[in-house]
Design a protein around this motif. Structure first.
Motif, mmCIF file in Angstrom:
data_model
loop_
_atom_site.group_PDB
_atom_site.id
_atom_site.type_symbol
_atom_site.label_atom_id
_atom_site.label_comp_id
_atom_site.label_asym_id
_atom_site.label_seq_id
_atom_site.Cartn_x
_atom_site.Cartn_y
_atom_site.Cartn_z
ATOM 1 N N LYS A 87 35.413 45.761 43.663
ATOM 2 C CA LYS A 87 36.226 45.176 42.591
ATOM 3 C C LYS A 87 36.500 43.698 42.862
ATOM 4 C CE LYS A 87 40.564 45.776 40.130
ATOM 5 N NZ LYS A 87 41.829 46.496 40.060
ATOM 6 N N GLU A 88 36.819 43.362 44.109
ATOM 7 C CA GLU A 88 37.128 41.981 44.462
ATOM 8 C C GLU A 88 35.868 41.113 44.559
ATOM 9 O OE1 GLU A 88 39.536 42.190 47.991
ATOM 10 O OE2 GLU A 88 41.247 42.980 46.869
ATOM 11 N N GLY A 89 34.735 41.708 44.934
ATOM 12 C CA GLY A 89 33.464 40.997 44.966
ATOM 13 C C GLY A 89 33.196 40.146 46.192
ATOM 14 N N ARG A 90 34.205 39.915 46.988
ATOM 15 C CA ARG A 90 34.053 39.124 48.221
ATOM 16 C C ARG A 90 35.324 39.322 49.034
ATOM 17 N NH1 ARG A 90 30.957 33.938 48.956
ATOM 18 N NH2 ARG A 90 31.631 33.060 50.940
ATOM 19 N N VAL A 91 35.170 39.337 50.371
ATOM 20 C CA VAL A 91 36.346 39.500 51.217
ATOM 21 C C VAL A 91 36.207 38.642 52.468
ATOM 22 C CG1 VAL A 91 35.479 41.493 52.526
ATOM 23 C CG2 VAL A 91 37.933 41.187 52.251
#
Length: 134
Positions: free
Chosen positions: A20-24
């Motif tokens: 959902k966030e696409g990058r961490v």
């Protein structure tokens, strides 16, 4: 290219949230060996995402988007973080039980150093796990 496995408790940070966030920013690692592994990661390296504790299964594959940099969640600059992006979800989670039973994976770091949160994988191990998940 290098291959890695990172572990996260799904209740703390799940694969679904990651997608959902696409990058961490993969931060908060406070083990020296895991930190050293983070320092070796390079953009483009492939990373398997393991749900620890409650599920004990590899659920997807990510890619290193940014090499190691000082962990913004740490007061000490010796701790590192990397940025990861999701690549693909496994069609079927690869469980710890499956890994333990597969003779091709008998020397995998996940079984030898079960508490380590960031670990290297051999290319052959990565390929086996990817095939099992897809």
């Amino acid at each position: 290219m290098q291959y890695w496995l990172v572990k996260s408790e799904p209740e703390a940070y799940s694969w679904a949230r990651f997608v959902k966030e696409g990058r961490v920013c993969w931060d908060g690692v406070r083990n020296y060996q895991a930190r050293n592994n983070l320092q070796l990661m390079q953009p483009g390296d492939l990373v398997l995402f393991y749900h620890s504790v409650s599920e004990k299964a590899i659920v997807g594959m990510a890619k290193v988007a940014k090499a190691a940099y000082p962990d913004p969640s740490a007061d000490d600059p010796k701790w590192m973080a990397v940025d990861l992006v999701p690549e693909s979800e496994f069609k079927a989670p690869v469980t710890l039980d499956q890994i333990k039973k597969d003779p091709r994976l008998e020397n995998i770091a996940l079984l030898r150093q079960s508490r380590l949160s960031v670990m290297p994988l051999k290319a052959e191990e990565f390929d086996v796990l990817l095939a099992l998940g897809n």
